[in-house]
Write an enzyme that holds these catalytic residues in place. Structure first.
Site, PDB file in Angstrom:
ATOM      1  CB  THR A  44      51.138  -9.711 -55.537  1.00  0.00           C
ATOM      2  OG1 THR A  44      51.219 -11.096 -55.369  1.00  0.00           O
ATOM      3  CG2 THR A  44      52.657  -9.186 -55.351  1.00  0.00           C
ATOM      4  CG  ASP A  60      51.771  -8.838 -50.566  1.00  0.00           C
ATOM      5  OD1 ASP A  60      50.663  -9.414 -50.387  1.00  0.00           O
ATOM      6  OD2 ASP A  60      52.227  -8.880 -51.588  1.00  0.00           O
ATOM      7  NE  ARG A  62      46.300 -11.557 -47.187  1.00  0.00           N
ATOM      8  CZ  ARG A  62      45.353 -10.785 -46.779  1.00  0.00           C
ATOM      9  NH1 ARG A  62      44.392 -10.029 -47.428  1.00  0.00           N
ATOM     10  NH2 ARG A  62      45.517 -10.380 -45.547  1.00  0.00           N
ATOM     11  CE  LYS A  76      52.852 -12.802 -52.268  1.00  0.00           C
ATOM     12  NZ  LYS A  76      51.745 -11.759 -52.328  1.00  0.00           N
ATOM     13  N   GLY A  90      51.363 -12.720 -59.859  1.00  0.00           N
ATOM     14  CA  GLY A  90      50.483 -13.508 -60.914  1.00  0.00           C
ATOM     15  C   GLY A  90      50.268 -14.771 -60.253  1.00  0.00           C
ATOM     16  CB  SER A 172      45.962  -7.138 -57.191  1.00  0.00           C
ATOM     17  OG  SER A 172      46.565  -7.623 -56.187  1.00  0.00           O
ATOM     18  CG  ASP A 209      44.903  -5.493 -53.771  1.00  0.00           C
ATOM     19  OD1 ASP A 209      46.140  -6.254 -53.813  1.00  0.00           O
ATOM     20  OD2 ASP A 209      44.237  -5.803 -54.190  1.00  0.00           O
ATOM     21  CB  SER A 212      48.484  -6.862 -51.057  1.00  0.00           C
ATOM     22  OG  SER A 212      48.486  -6.921 -52.512  1.00  0.00           O
TER      23      SER A 212
END
Lengths: 277, 207
Positions: A44, A60, A62, A76, A90, A172, A209, A212
């Protein structure tokens, strides 16, 4: 905190009985063609910024399960209370349930005490819970809200450490987002500027990343209320479906048909009056 | 990988009070700075501060429990707690849970019975009273400086200079210490919080 388990009181702590079962299953599946599914993580990028009039949170959308994108429009940013929202990174299930539990408990608290919950109270509850589970609950949270003491932004780590900061990124993609925030954050920004900053930070996380991606959600919390903009920005890389994937009726032909009526007889009838006083 | 603020901190007594100081860096695995502005000086009572080291989550949880216990003890006794009592509370928590915890503390404060005091509570639960003490990963670089430069019965200004220099030297050599220097001066009159940004710290041959 009160738990709503009606059937029996659960044993304390986590139950690790299924670990040996999973190992055995993995052994069976490895030989075959299928692999055990990986738990859904929100690899994320989430970010938050405190501005002059309130707090801006961004995320984001995903959710990944191993190398597969499990959900392209995952939410999220979780609701905690009318004046508080929480971004979670997480393990998806952990962040969902932790924030749900927090939200329910705070609602009960505000009903019984007649007071609006403060951000610092929510943070303390999260800290107590996550520390008690020694990091087994994989939830990295960004809690933001506006209460009578001001605009607050807190980070809560999976082991139960907290920090009160004016800007924040986690997940991440946090390093990519943090670069943008470190460069352009100023204290007491205007709301529009803060929204753009958070959007840019999440965008940077999405671009840099692999965990994400997809769309960007923004949640703006001010004294006047909450503006949950979902999606704030849609991904430019959306694919159009090539064909129709719906099966029309009659695609599967029926070869034989057999009808077996179920013989049921009434054995016992009881009438119970309900007292709804 | 968890957040560790195991960096650098110290407590020094002077004539009439005590100074407790720390840096403000928290790192993960010693390679990523998770916070440049973490608060390691936690107030556990009106005239008692404690400086945390080790795992951030563990230290925050222990100080929360200790704060409550010290407050309750003080209400029961109807008087401000002794610094030794506060340090003992931390020591009990650390010793009884030594398998699960990884946190150390320096407790410093002022009370009516013994005046300014500094106590160390180590990882396993050892409690030690000293006129001054240093701790954390950065402390190894300044044992020589602290031992040579400490004098008993310093004035407040001398003590502030001593603590600032010690922090600056440790932050200069230890990679997991850094950020700003936090100093809290505790006397009978009250508590004063001094913050020195990294670039305003005294320089020692830094090119």
């Amino acid at each position: 905190m009160a738990l709503s388990n009606v059937l029996e009181t659960p044993a304390s702590g986590f139950n690790f009985e299924n670990v040996s079962r999973n190992v055995a299953l993995d052994g069976l599946l490895e030989g075959g063609h299928t692999k055990a599914p990986k738990p859904m993580k929100t690899g994320t990028t989430i970010a938050g910024v405190v501005c002059k009039d309130g707090v801006v949170l961004g995320a984001d959308t995903r959710a990944t399960s191993g190398e597969v994108v499990a959900d392209k429009m995952c939410a999220k940013i979780h609701y905690i209370s009318p004046n508080m929202y929480c971004c979670g990174a997480g393990t998806a299930a952990d962040t969902e349930k932790t924030t749900d539990l927090l939200s329910s408990n705070l609602t009960i608290f505000s009903m019984t005490s007649g007071r609006n919950p403060r951000v610092v109270m929510a943070v303390n509850i999260l800290q107590d819970m996550l520390f008690r589970y020694k990091g087994q609950i994989g939830a990295s949270l960004i809690l933001g809200g506006v209460d009578c003491t001001g605009n607050h932004l807190y980070t809560v780590g999976p082991y139960g450490s907290i920090d009160n900061v004016p800007y924040l990124a986690m997940g991440s993609g946090d390093l990519a987002a943090l670069g943008i925030l470190e460069d352009r954050f100023k204290p007491n920004m205007e709301l529009e500027e803060a929204k753009e900053l958070v959007r840019d930070a999440i965008h940077s996380g999405i671009m840099s990343d692999l965990g994400s991606g997809n769309n960007i959600d923004i949640c703006v919390i001010t004294k006047q209320g909450v503006d949950y903009i979902r999606p704030y920005q849609e991904s430019e890389y959306k694919d159009k479906r090539q064909r129709r994937y719906k099966y029309r009726p009659g695609t599967t032909s029926i070869l034989t048909e057999k009808i077996v009526p179920l013989e049921l007889e009434v054995v016992q009838e009881t009438v119970q009056r309900m007292h709804t006083a | 990988m968890f957040n560790t603020p195991d960096h650098h901190l110290g407590g020094v007594t002077f004539n009439g009070g005590v100074i407790i100081g720390s840096d403000s860096r928290a790192s993960i695995g010693g390679y990523y700075v998770s916070s440049k502005t973490i608060n390691k000086l936690i107030q556990v009572h009106d005239r008692i501060f404690c400086c945390i080291a080790g795992s951030l989550a563990d230290a925050q949880a222990v100080t929360k429990a200790a704060k409550f216990q010290i407050s309750f003890h003080s209400i029961q006794m109807e008087s401000p707690p002794l610094v030794k009592a506060a340090a003992s509370v931390l020591r009990e928590l650390c010793y009884n849970n030594k398998e699960e915890l990884q946190a150390g503390f320096i407790t410093a404060g002022w009370d009516r019975k013994k005046g300014p005091q500094v106590y160390t509570v180590a990882l396993g639960g050892m409690l030690l009273s000293q006129p001054f003490t240093i701790g954390g990963s950065g402390s190894t670089y300044i044992y020589g400086y602290a031992d040579a430069k400490y004098k008993p019965d310093m004035s407040k200004e001398e003590c502030l200079q001593f603590a600032t220099n010690a922090l600056a030297l440790a932050m200069g050599r230890d990679n997991v210490s850094g950020g700003v220097a936090h100093l809290v001066v505790i006397t009978e009159e009250g508590v004063e919080h001094v913050v020195i940004p990294g670039d305003k710290l005294p320089k020692f041959h830094d090119e």
